[in-house]
Design a protein around this motif. Structure first.
Motif, PDB file in Angstrom:
ATOM      1  N   GLU A   1      29.837  51.593  42.350  1.00 18.41           N
ATOM      2  CA  GLU A   1      30.930  50.726  42.782  1.00 18.41           C
ATOM      3  C   GLU A   1      30.354  49.579  43.607  1.00 18.41           C
ATOM      4  OE1 GLU A   1      34.858  50.844  45.600  1.00 18.41           O
ATOM      5  OE2 GLU A   1      34.454  52.598  44.366  1.00 18.41           O
ATOM      6  N   MET A   2      30.760  48.360  43.271  1.00 19.02           N
ATOM      7  CA  MET A   2      30.213  47.194  43.954  1.00 19.02           C
ATOM      8  C   MET A   2      31.162  46.677  45.025  1.00 19.02           C
ATOM      9  SD  MET A   2      28.220  45.317  40.864  1.00 19.02           S
ATOM     10  CE  MET A   2      29.429  45.683  39.606  1.00 19.02           C
ATOM     11  N   TYR A   3      32.352  46.264  44.653  1.00 20.11           N
ATOM     12  CA  TYR A   3      33.332  45.758  45.609  1.00 20.11           C
ATOM     13  C   TYR A   3      34.708  45.845  44.979  1.00 20.11           C
ATOM     14  CZ  TYR A   3      30.763  42.148  43.139  1.00 20.11           C
ATOM     15  OH  TYR A   3      30.030  41.486  42.198  1.00 20.11           O
ATOM     16  N   ASN A   4      35.689  46.141  45.807  1.00 14.64           N
ATOM     17  CA  ASN A   4      37.087  46.207  45.393  1.00 14.64           C
ATOM     18  C   ASN A   4      37.313  47.137  44.197  1.00 14.64           C
ATOM     19  OD1 ASN A   4      37.714  44.330  47.438  1.00 14.64           O
ATOM     20  ND2 ASN A   4      37.121  42.653  46.100  1.00 14.64           N
ATOM     21  N   GLY A   5      36.532  48.230  44.160  1.00  8.99           N
ATOM     22  CA  GLY A   5      36.700  49.228  43.118  1.00  8.99           C
ATOM     23  C   GLY A   5      36.040  48.897  41.794  1.00  8.99           C
ATOM     24  N   ASN A   6      35.362  47.772  41.691  1.00  7.09           N
ATOM     25  CA  ASN A   6      34.750  47.355  40.430  1.00  7.09           C
ATOM     26  C   ASN A   6      33.408  48.034  40.212  1.00  7.09           C
ATOM     27  OD1 ASN A   6      36.715  45.338  39.552  1.00  7.09           O
ATOM     28  ND2 ASN A   6      36.052  44.197  41.351  1.00  7.09           N
ATOM     29  N   VAL A   7      33.131  48.353  38.947  1.00  2.81           N
ATOM     30  CA  VAL A   7      31.829  48.879  38.544  1.00  2.81           C
ATOM     31  C   VAL A   7      31.301  48.023  37.402  1.00  2.81           C
ATOM     32  CG1 VAL A   7      32.299  51.256  39.286  1.00  2.81           C
ATOM     33  CG2 VAL A   7      32.876  50.546  36.950  1.00  2.81           C
ATOM     34  N   GLU A   8      29.981  48.068  37.227  1.00  6.01           N
ATOM     35  CA  GLU A   8      29.345  47.303  36.147  1.00  6.01           C
ATOM     36  C   GLU A   8      29.923  47.735  34.805  1.00  6.01           C
ATOM     37  OE1 GLU A   8      27.431  44.228  35.403  1.00  6.01           O
ATOM     38  OE2 GLU A   8      26.315  45.108  37.072  1.00  6.01           O
TER      39      GLU A   8
ATOM     40  N   PHE B   1      35.573  36.881  45.704  1.00  7.14           N
ATOM     41  CA  PHE B   1      36.117  36.334  44.459  1.00  7.14           C
ATOM     42  C   PHE B   1      36.783  37.392  43.589  1.00  7.14           C
ATOM     43  CE2 PHE B   1      35.816  35.051  39.989  1.00  7.14           C
ATOM     44  CZ  PHE B   1      36.515  33.846  40.051  1.00  7.14           C
ATOM     45  N   HIS B   2      36.130  38.555  43.425  1.00  7.78           N
ATOM     46  CA  HIS B   2      36.607  39.571  42.484  1.00  7.78           C
ATOM     47  C   HIS B   2      37.542  40.557  43.156  1.00  7.78           C
ATOM     48  CE1 HIS B   2      33.957  38.347  39.257  1.00  7.78           C
ATOM     49  NE2 HIS B   2      32.938  38.352  40.101  1.00  7.78           N
ATOM     50  N   GLY B   3      38.777  40.617  42.659  1.00  9.41           N
ATOM     51  CA  GLY B   3      39.704  41.657  43.062  1.00  9.41           C
ATOM     52  C   GLY B   3      39.549  42.863  42.150  1.00  9.41           C
ATOM     53  N   PRO B   4      40.450  43.837  42.245  1.00  9.49           N
ATOM     54  CA  PRO B   4      40.387  45.007  41.365  1.00  9.49           C
ATOM     55  C   PRO B   4      40.384  44.591  39.889  1.00  9.49           C
ATOM     56  CG  PRO B   4      41.951  45.358  43.141  1.00  9.49           C
ATOM     57  CD  PRO B   4      41.533  43.917  43.223  1.00  9.49           C
ATOM     58  N   ASP B   5      39.661  45.357  39.069  1.00  3.94           N
ATOM     59  CA  ASP B   5      39.539  45.086  37.623  1.00  3.94           C
ATOM     60  C   ASP B   5      38.967  43.706  37.345  1.00  3.94           C
ATOM     61  OD1 ASP B   5      40.632  47.624  36.915  1.00  3.94           O
ATOM     62  OD2 ASP B   5      42.643  46.824  37.274  1.00  3.94           O
ATOM     63  N   TRP B   6      38.099  43.227  38.224  1.00  3.11           N
ATOM     64  CA  TRP B   6      37.412  41.939  38.054  1.00  3.11           C
ATOM     65  C   TRP B   6      38.374  40.753  38.004  1.00  3.11           C
ATOM     66  CZ3 TRP B   6      32.462  42.340  39.065  1.00  3.11           C
ATOM     67  CH2 TRP B   6      31.811  43.548  38.794  1.00  3.11           C
ATOM     68  N   THR B   7      39.555  40.926  38.546  1.00  7.63           N
ATOM     69  CA  THR B   7      40.536  39.843  38.547  1.00  7.63           C
ATOM     70  C   THR B   7      40.244  38.900  39.712  1.00  7.63           C
ATOM     71  OG1 THR B   7      42.179  41.381  37.691  1.00  7.63           O
ATOM     72  CG2 THR B   7      42.999  39.314  38.619  1.00  7.63           C
TER      73      THR B   7
END
Length: 195
Positions: free
Chosen positions: A123-130, A50-56
């Motif tokens: 890092e969780m997925y697709n470069g996203n962090v909490e 579901f989540h792309g880079p920057d939580w998009t």
């Protein structure tokens, strides 16, 4: 509803497609990984789809869900029902494992997980962090604050599971009410005695 199986009851069949349900913080992803290992299933982490880079949100999300749902052997977290995943996941799934834990358990798990990931910038997925801790403290918007989201959605599965059981009568639903029950059930699953 009395139609749910408990941790001690045997499954009627050996499932090949499994959904893990539960409120945010219940440990769906960890449970799914462990079950995938025990039953040799393909684990699809649905958040990563579901989540792309920057939580998009990724535009191909539902296409990817439809593609893996068509496979023969998988386990995933039952999420994004408002985004349309119910068109593909429950019709294909054979088993739902519902992690229906007490509030104190899911709240403490979510706090530990969120704080740990935020402090360590994991890092969780697709470069996203909490998101940083200060952002959690600055808003009560459920779309920005995972703790507020958990509070908002606490009763989701209690309200919806009876409807899902009626709409999808082919699903076997196992309701696990405490992590101890989940551990016992997983131990039986790992030895092949859950079915």
């Amino acid at each position: 509803m009395s139609g749910y199986l408990s941790a001690a009851e045997a499954l009627p069949t050996a499932p090949r497609r499994v959904l893990i349900a539960g409120v945010t913080g219940s440990g769906k992803t960890t449970f799914a990984r462990r079950l995938a290992s025990a039953w040799d299933l393909h684990h699809v982490e649905i958040d990563a789809l579901f989540h792309g880079p920057d939580w998009t949100p990724r535009p191909e999300f539902l296409h990817d869900v439809e593609a893996f749902a068509a496979e023969d052997r998988w386990v995933t977290e039952w999420q994004y029902t408002s985004k349309g995943t119910d068109r593909f996941l429950p019709p294909r799934a054979q088993l739902v494992v519902w992690l229906d834990y007490p509030y104190r358990v899911v709240r403490s798990r979510l706090l530990r997980r969120t704080l740990g990931r935020s402090i360590l910038r994991t890092e969780m997925y697709n470069g996203n962090v909490e998101r940083p801790i200060w952002r959690l403290l600055a808003t009560r918007d459920p779309d920005e604050n995972i703790l507020a989201w958990q509070t908002k959605t606490l009763g989701h599965w209690d309200e919806r599971m009876p409807e899902y059981a009626e709409r999808f009568p082919h699903l076997t639903i196992v309701r696990l009410r405490h992590p101890r029950e989940a551990e016992a059930w997983l131990a039986r699953a790992s030895t092949g005695s859950a079915s």
